[in-house]
Design a protein around this motif. Structure first.
Motif, PDB file in Angstrom:
ATOM      1  N   PRO A   1       0.829  -1.200   0.000  1.00 20.35           N
ATOM      2  CA  PRO A   1       0.000   0.000   0.000  1.00 20.35           C
ATOM      3  C   PRO A   1       0.871   1.261   0.000  1.00 20.35           C
ATOM      4  O   PRO A   1       1.983   1.244   0.525  1.00 20.35           O
ATOM      5  CB  PRO A   1      -0.811  -0.120   1.293  1.00 20.35           C
ATOM      6  N   THR A   2       0.362   2.317  -0.607  1.00 18.47           N
ATOM      7  CA  THR A   2       1.083   3.584  -0.665  1.00 18.47           C
ATOM      8  C   THR A   2       0.211   4.697  -0.089  1.00 18.47           C
ATOM      9  O   THR A   2      -1.016   4.580  -0.053  1.00 18.47           O
ATOM     10  CB  THR A   2       1.461   3.951  -2.111  1.00 18.47           C
TER      11      THR A   2
ATOM     12  N   LEU B   1      -8.027   4.398 -10.420  1.00 19.88           N
ATOM     13  CA  LEU B   1      -8.808   3.199 -10.103  1.00 19.88           C
ATOM     14  C   LEU B   1      -9.165   3.166  -8.624  1.00 19.88           C
ATOM     15  O   LEU B   1     -10.299   2.836  -8.256  1.00 19.88           O
ATOM     16  CB  LEU B   1      -8.038   1.938 -10.489  1.00 19.88           C
ATOM     17  N   LEU B   2      -8.225   3.526  -7.752  1.00 16.57           N
ATOM     18  CA  LEU B   2      -8.512   3.522  -6.317  1.00 16.57           C
ATOM     19  C   LEU B   2      -9.568   4.554  -5.956  1.00 16.57           C
ATOM     20  O   LEU B   2     -10.409   4.316  -5.092  1.00 16.57           O
ATOM     21  CB  LEU B   2      -7.229   3.745  -5.519  1.00 16.57           C
ATOM     22  N   PHE B   3      -9.561   5.717  -6.624  1.00 17.33           N
ATOM     23  CA  PHE B   3     -10.612   6.707  -6.401  1.00 17.33           C
ATOM     24  C   PHE B   3     -11.974   6.109  -6.760  1.00 17.33           C
ATOM     25  O   PHE B   3     -12.935   6.224  -6.008  1.00 17.33           O
ATOM     26  CB  PHE B   3     -10.343   7.963  -7.233  1.00 17.33           C
ATOM     27  N   ALA B   4     -12.050   5.459  -7.932  1.00 19.68           N
ATOM     28  CA  ALA B   4     -13.310   4.849  -8.376  1.00 19.68           C
ATOM     29  C   ALA B   4     -13.735   3.725  -7.431  1.00 19.68           C
ATOM     30  O   ALA B   4     -14.925   3.580  -7.123  1.00 19.68           O
ATOM     31  CB  ALA B   4     -13.178   4.334  -9.798  1.00 19.68           C
ATOM     32  N   LEU B   5     -12.783   2.938  -6.945  1.00 20.08           N
ATOM     33  CA  LEU B   5     -13.121   1.866  -6.008  1.00 20.08           C
ATOM     34  C   LEU B   5     -13.619   2.438  -4.678  1.00 20.08           C
ATOM     35  O   LEU B   5     -14.531   1.884  -4.058  1.00 20.08           O
ATOM     36  CB  LEU B   5     -11.926   0.941  -5.787  1.00 20.08           C
ATOM     37  N   GLY B   6     -13.032   3.542  -4.239  1.00 21.22           N
ATOM     38  CA  GLY B   6     -13.527   4.212  -3.037  1.00 21.22           C
ATOM     39  C   GLY B   6     -14.947   4.692  -3.232  1.00 21.22           C
ATOM     40  O   GLY B   6     -15.804   4.523  -2.351  1.00 21.22           O
TER      41      GLY B   6
ATOM     42  N   LEU C   1      -3.757   5.234  -0.802  1.00 20.78           N
ATOM     43  CA  LEU C   1      -4.688   5.382   0.308  1.00 20.78           C
ATOM     44  C   LEU C   1      -5.425   6.719   0.221  1.00 20.78           C
ATOM     45  O   LEU C   1      -6.636   6.783   0.443  1.00 20.78           O
ATOM     46  CB  LEU C   1      -3.945   5.265   1.643  1.00 20.78           C
ATOM     47  N   THR C   2      -4.717   7.767  -0.145  1.00 27.11           N
ATOM     48  CA  THR C   2      -5.334   9.086  -0.278  1.00 27.11           C
ATOM     49  C   THR C   2      -6.393   9.085  -1.373  1.00 27.11           C
ATOM     50  O   THR C   2      -7.505   9.605  -1.187  1.00 27.11           O
ATOM     51  CB  THR C   2      -4.268  10.158  -0.573  1.00 27.11           C
ATOM     52  N   ALA C   3      -6.075   8.504  -2.530  1.00 26.01           N
ATOM     53  CA  ALA C   3      -7.039   8.432  -3.632  1.00 26.01           C
ATOM     54  C   ALA C   3      -8.276   7.636  -3.226  1.00 26.01           C
ATOM     55  O   ALA C   3      -9.413   8.027  -3.530  1.00 26.01           O
ATOM     56  CB  ALA C   3      -6.382   7.814  -4.865  1.00 26.01           C
TER      57      ALA C   3
ATOM     58  N   LEU D   1      -7.021   3.728 -16.676  1.00 29.19           N
ATOM     59  CA  LEU D   1      -5.850   4.476 -16.234  1.00 29.19           C
ATOM     60  C   LEU D   1      -5.111   3.809 -15.081  1.00 29.19           C
ATOM     61  O   LEU D   1      -3.916   4.008 -14.902  1.00 29.19           O
ATOM     62  CB  LEU D   1      -6.250   5.904 -15.838  1.00 29.19           C
ATOM     63  N   GLY D   2      -5.836   3.023 -14.288  1.00 27.74           N
ATOM     64  CA  GLY D   2      -5.223   2.327 -13.160  1.00 27.74           C
ATOM     65  C   GLY D   2      -4.754   3.263 -12.059  1.00 27.74           C
ATOM     66  O   GLY D   2      -5.123   4.437 -12.011  1.00 27.74           O
ATOM     67  N   GLY D   3      -3.918   2.736 -11.175  1.00 24.31           N
ATOM     68  CA  GLY D   3      -3.317   3.513 -10.102  1.00 24.31           C
ATOM     69  C   GLY D   3      -4.320   4.268  -9.251  1.00 24.31           C
ATOM     70  O   GLY D   3      -5.359   3.741  -8.860  1.00 24.31           O
ATOM     71  N   PRO D   4      -4.002   5.548  -8.959  1.00 25.38           N
ATOM     72  CA  PRO D   4      -4.879   6.327  -8.084  1.00 25.38           C
ATOM     73  C   PRO D   4      -6.271   6.568  -8.681  1.00 25.38           C
ATOM     74  O   PRO D   4      -7.239   6.721  -7.950  1.00 25.38           O
ATOM     75  CB  PRO D   4      -4.139   7.644  -7.877  1.00 25.38           C
TER      76      PRO D   4
END
Length: 152
Positions: free
Chosen positions: A21-22, A70-75, A26-28, A65-68
């Protein structure tokens, strides 16, 4: 569900399941998890940003796009998922205000039972946004401590 719960639950899942984890990830994720509640600034809470109409393109963009992103969308998706259990989510807003949710009732210890009930109604109009963060404060502290340990 309040913003601390919306931020803490997916954060704990991310910190538990991610190999590395980064802070950026985590922020995204946290920003995405609390983002839908910005629709409380519009005419009503659980409206525009709780709909699948803006979420699905954001998810597709995140998958590309992946990365942050994707994490934003998953959040964001985790927010909609969690709200499904605490009321109704209007999946096609603004085309329709009708929303769906799931009520889970557990009874017992005598005559133990679990009742699942699909809820179909319109979200309650909220003109004033009130936040109570009592019980979720402990959950947020747990998420912060877990982040400190995992990101160290």
């Amino acid at each position: 569900m309040d913003p601390l719960e919306h931020a803490s639950i997916p954060s704990l899942v991310y910190l538990a399941l991610s190999g590395e984890p980064t802070i950026a990830g985590l922020t995204a994720l946290v920003l995405g998890a609390v983002f839908p509640d910005l629709d409380a600034l519009a005419e009503e809470h659980r409206s525009y940003l709780h709909s699948l109409l803006p979420f699905l393109p954001a998810l597709l963009l995140g998958l590309n796009l992946g990365g942050p992103f994707l994490l934003f969308a998953l959040g964001w998706g985790s927010h909609l998922f969690l709200d499904f259990f605490t009321g109704v989510v209007p999946v096609a807003y603004p085309l329709s205000r009708r929303g769906w949710g799931l009520s889970i009732i557990v009874t017992g210890p005598r005559n133990f039972g679990v009742e699942l009930r699909l809820i179909e109604r319109y979200p309650d109009r909220k003109h004033d946004y009130r936040l109570e963060i009592g019980g979720s404060f402990a959950l947020a502290l747990l998420a912060i401590l877990t982040a400190i340990i995992r990101l160290h």
